[in-house]
Scaffold this motif. Structure first.
Motif, PDB file in Angstrom:
ATOM      1  N   HIS A 151       0.843  -1.201   0.000  1.00 24.88           N
ATOM      2  CA  HIS A 151       0.000   0.000   0.000  1.00 24.88           C
ATOM      3  C   HIS A 151       0.881   1.255   0.000  1.00 24.88           C
ATOM      4  CE1 HIS A 151      -4.124   1.665   1.310  1.00 24.88           C
ATOM      5  NE2 HIS A 151      -3.377   2.693   0.927  1.00 24.88           N
ATOM      6  N   HIS A 152       1.792   1.307   0.933  1.00 20.57           N
ATOM      7  CA  HIS A 152       2.669   2.467   1.037  1.00 20.57           C
ATOM      8  C   HIS A 152       3.566   2.595  -0.198  1.00 20.57           C
ATOM      9  CE1 HIS A 152       5.325   5.431   3.033  1.00 20.57           C
ATOM     10  NE2 HIS A 152       6.295   4.781   2.431  1.00 20.57           N
ATOM     11  N   ALA A 153       4.167   1.493  -0.607  1.00 21.50           N
ATOM     12  CA  ALA A 153       5.124   1.539  -1.713  1.00 21.50           C
ATOM     13  C   ALA A 153       4.494   2.002  -3.014  1.00 21.50           C
ATOM     14  CB  ALA A 153       5.768   0.161  -1.902  1.00 21.50           C
ATOM     15  N   THR A 154       3.249   1.611  -3.262  1.00 29.47           N
ATOM     16  CA  THR A 154       2.599   2.004  -4.517  1.00 29.47           C
ATOM     17  C   THR A 154       2.052   3.430  -4.469  1.00 29.47           C
ATOM     18  OG1 THR A 154       0.491   1.010  -3.818  1.00 29.47           O
ATOM     19  CG2 THR A 154       1.974  -0.360  -5.153  1.00 29.47           C
ATOM     20  N   GLU A 155       1.965   4.019  -3.269  1.00 31.20           N
ATOM     21  CA  GLU A 155       1.374   5.354  -3.158  1.00 31.20           C
ATOM     22  C   GLU A 155       2.375   6.434  -2.743  1.00 31.20           C
ATOM     23  OE1 GLU A 155      -3.297   4.627  -2.861  1.00 31.20           O
ATOM     24  OE2 GLU A 155      -2.345   4.931  -0.902  1.00 31.20           O
ATOM     25  N   ARG A 156       3.642   6.162  -2.907  1.00 29.85           N
ATOM     26  CA  ARG A 156       4.659   7.184  -2.613  1.00 29.85           C
ATOM     27  C   ARG A 156       4.748   8.244  -3.699  1.00 29.85           C
ATOM     28  NH1 ARG A 156       9.295   2.974  -0.824  1.00 29.85           N
ATOM     29  NH2 ARG A 156       8.940   2.317  -2.946  1.00 29.85           N
ATOM     30  N   TYR A 157       4.360   7.900  -4.903  1.00 30.60           N
ATOM     31  CA  TYR A 157       4.792   8.692  -6.053  1.00 30.60           C
ATOM     32  C   TYR A 157       3.853   9.836  -6.421  1.00 30.60           C
ATOM     33  CZ  TYR A 157       7.753   4.689  -5.930  1.00 30.60           C
ATOM     34  OH  TYR A 157       8.612   3.725  -5.474  1.00 30.60           O
ATOM     35  N   GLY A 158       2.570   9.728  -6.077  1.00 25.94           N
ATOM     36  CA  GLY A 158       1.654  10.813  -6.374  1.00 25.94           C
ATOM     37  C   GLY A 158       1.935  12.049  -5.550  1.00 25.94           C
ATOM     38  N   VAL A 159       2.028  11.882  -4.237  1.00 21.32           N
ATOM     39  CA  VAL A 159       2.266  13.043  -3.372  1.00 21.32           C
ATOM     40  C   VAL A 159       3.660  13.619  -3.603  1.00 21.32           C
ATOM     41  CG1 VAL A 159       3.141  11.795  -1.333  1.00 21.32           C
ATOM     42  CG2 VAL A 159       1.851  13.929  -1.034  1.00 21.32           C
ATOM     43  N   LYS A 160       4.602  12.764  -3.946  1.00 21.58           N
ATOM     44  CA  LYS A 160       5.956  13.244  -4.265  1.00 21.58           C
ATOM     45  C   LYS A 160       5.917  14.098  -5.535  1.00 21.58           C
ATOM     46  CE  LYS A 160      10.711  11.553  -4.745  1.00 21.58           C
ATOM     47  NZ  LYS A 160      11.083  12.136  -6.041  1.00 21.58           N
ATOM     48  N   ALA A 161       5.214  13.616  -6.556  1.00 29.81           N
ATOM     49  CA  ALA A 161       5.099  14.369  -7.809  1.00 29.81           C
ATOM     50  C   ALA A 161       4.347  15.675  -7.600  1.00 29.81           C
ATOM     51  CB  ALA A 161       4.395  13.520  -8.861  1.00 29.81           C
ATOM     52  N   LEU A 162       3.310  15.638  -6.762  1.00 28.62           N
ATOM     53  CA  LEU A 162       2.550  16.857  -6.475  1.00 28.62           C
ATOM     54  C   LEU A 162       3.432  17.893  -5.796  1.00 28.62           C
ATOM     55  CD1 LEU A 162      -0.102  18.425  -6.400  1.00 28.62           C
ATOM     56  CD2 LEU A 162      -0.706  17.186  -4.296  1.00 28.62           C
ATOM     57  N   GLY A 163       4.240  17.465  -4.842  1.00 28.50           N
ATOM     58  CA  GLY A 163       5.159  18.376  -4.172  1.00 28.50           C
ATOM     59  C   GLY A 163       6.159  18.987  -5.130  1.00 28.50           C
TER      60      GLY A 163
END
Length: 251
Positions: free
Chosen positions: A219-231
């Motif tokens: 769950h965590h590993a697959t959802e790291r990238y959206g919030v990182k890209a948004l930042g």
């Protein structure tokens, strides 16, 4: 950057008002009016808050915030400690759940697809404009072992894999996080494989009996990238000091 301007820009970008979610999206805890330092992360855990305090952040932006439907509404225990830390340090908490999952460029599904070199074709639920699962294809067919190795390389963790037959993977559906329930819909559309974050007991039976390969990459590993890209988008567009903090979570 003024807090109100940041919230307004995020509302315009992510359009949370169009999505029926399980939590409030946007500003969840109010802090300083002026935001210079922004910390991003997957979940507003105490560890992330402590990191933000150490970095003297004015705001935290996450995918998993607070005030979920069905949870105890009292501000006690763990919730009290987290919110107390935010208020005592005048830190804003902004959270975007489903709006960040479904964004076509910065969203979790889009970013995971880009990381794994997958081509998005359409929503898995074409009748639902806010479908959180997508259907696509690999640019080149892969075996189950090859695709599993790619996931491990890109996400830095070994996925749970259920191979359901000998067929190569050409078409694939995916949903980051806890999207395992979409496997049956993917199977009904004749898709070769399904990728998500978590697995339930029945997921493996669904995979085996319907002949669809299954991958659970965390769950965590697959959802790291959206919030990182948004930042990163906010840092570039508004000249904000933004730092992504990855709090390890094996789930």
């Amino acid at each position: 950057m003024q807090r109100t301007k940041l919230v307004n820009q995020l509302t315009e970008l992510l359009k949370p008002f169009q999505i029926n979610d399980y939590c409030p999206n946007g500003l969840q805890v109010e802090g300083k009016a002026e935001i210079k330092k922004l910390v991003t992360g997957v979940t507003a855990s105490q560890a992330l808050i402590d990191a933000a305090i150490e970095k003297q952040a004015d705001a935290i932006l996450v995918h998993h915030g607070y005030f979920w439907k069905g949870e105890d509404q009292t501000i006690t225990g763990m919730k009290q400690r987290r919110i107390k830390s935010l208020l005592a340090n005048d830190i804003n908490l902004l959270a975007y759940h489903l709006p960040l999952d479904v964004h076509p460029e910065l969203g979790n599904n889009a970013q995971l697809g880009e990381l794994l070199d997958l081509v998005v074709e359409r929503p898995l639920e074409p009748w639902n404009k806010n479908s959180v699962a997508v259907k696509g294809k690999l640019k080149s067919p892969m075996s189950v072992a090859q695709f599993s190795a790619l996931i491990e390389e890109k996400l830095d963790r070994k996925p749970l894999v259920n191979q359901a037959g000998d067929h190569e993977i050409k078409t694939i559906a995916w949903c980051t996080g806890g999207g395992q329930s979409f496997i049956d819909l993917a199977a009904s559309q004749g898709i070769d494989a399904y990728l998500t974050g978590e697995a339930s007991e029945q997921t493996i039976h669904s995979s085996t009996e319907q002949g669809i390969h299954f991958f659970a990459a965390g769950h965590h590993a697959t959802e790291r990238y959206g919030v990182k890209a948004l930042g990163e988008y906010l840092a570039d567009k508004y000249d904000l000091d933004v730092e992504f903090v990855d709090i390890h979570n094996p789930v």
